[in-house]
Design an enzyme around this catalytic site. Sequence first.
Site, mmCIF file in Angstrom:
data_model
loop_
_atom_site.group_PDB
_atom_site.id
_atom_site.type_symbol
_atom_site.label_atom_id
_atom_site.label_comp_id
_atom_site.label_asym_id
_atom_site.label_seq_id
_atom_site.Cartn_x
_atom_site.Cartn_y
_atom_site.Cartn_z
ATOM 1 N N ASP A 125 -64.704 88.592 94.587
ATOM 2 C CA ASP A 125 -64.341 89.247 95.833
ATOM 3 C C ASP A 125 -65.386 88.854 96.871
ATOM 4 O O ASP A 125 -66.489 88.418 96.527
ATOM 5 C CB ASP A 125 -64.317 90.758 95.611
ATOM 6 C CG ASP A 125 -64.068 91.539 96.871
ATOM 7 O OD1 ASP A 125 -63.139 91.174 97.615
ATOM 8 O OD2 ASP A 125 -64.818 92.490 97.132
ATOM 9 N N ASP A 127 -65.911 90.714 100.470
ATOM 10 C CA ASP A 127 -66.478 91.840 101.212
ATOM 11 C C ASP A 127 -67.134 92.841 100.275
ATOM 12 O O ASP A 127 -66.509 93.302 99.309
ATOM 13 C CB ASP A 127 -65.387 92.526 102.037
ATOM 14 C CG ASP A 127 -64.863 91.641 103.147
ATOM 15 O OD1 ASP A 127 -64.508 92.162 104.202
ATOM 16 O OD2 ASP A 127 -64.804 90.406 102.958
#
Length: 341
Positions: A125, A127
């Site tokens: 991922d 963020d």
Amino acid sequence: MDANAQFPDFAPLATLCQQSFSLPVAEAVPAAVTAPWCLTLLAVEVEAAQLHKLAEFLRECHWQPTAVDILAARPGCNVVRLQLDGDIAFNAARLALLELGLELGLELVLQQGHTQRAPKLACFDMDSTLIQAEVIDELAKIAGVGDQVAEITLSAMRGELDFQQSFRKRMRLLKGFTEASLAEIAPRIPIMPGAQRLLLALRALGCKTAILSGGFTYFAHYLQDNHLAVDFVHANQLEFDGGALTGGVIDPIVDGARKALLLQEIASDLGLSLDQVIAVGDGANDLPMLSLGALGIAFHAKPKVRAEAPQAIDGFGLDAALYLFGLSDGQISALLEASAQ
């Protein structure tokens, strides 16, 4: 005494760890993993009382330690790996270890022994995982719609909206945000501590890496071009008209289901099985991909995600994941030196 200590029972656990900590860890080579399970202990400091309580817990569970390695022993980061033999029900065991870790002030990460190796593909991922920000929230604050976007995010967390619905609503609020403003923001996004070290080490190990993000390709490519050794990028594309965001969305949206699909597609394209893949993320929409590979690491995650993910790291930088591959500080340093040449 060898730092790769062998021991037949629980009583010497604290003593053996303490003795091993006095040895030159940077020169030690961790023992080959032969046990069905590995338990990795991470702590700022390790005290004998903590180890005694851990030994008592292992005894009560009938989990037999067969070897101990000190992977790190430096100020602010001490890592012990135990090889374990026993009848371990993974889901129940990892939850019990999460609770015990909170009680003792330790992080206790359980994994199958065969996963203590370098992966061939690592998916991340972006963020709040590779970077210390939620980009869409930062854009919303600058655009003056931070509170509205935050309310939509909260609604999604309550289960009133799924990710796709919430993403479309938030993007509509960003209509008119200029591409020039995005270019100013990108260099200011803080990289997550340990991210660069982890990705450089993975590249030195021959592991391919991918960003699978519900954020934006604009920022993911900026990171790839300027900061992070990443091979593949899959994220949401921003739609511009006349140098400003239209507020629209370009399908397909990268949500949790798509992250899992992309992980499987990249692995297939590389000719890899899922047991050669790991995934790292912090949010509920990362859980589908965290459940697929050899390791699924919840990083600095909310309690719900931490409780559902197979593994979790909370109090350390992203490069702490390297210890779950069975690497010591000495081996990690050698990899980083090799990557710099």
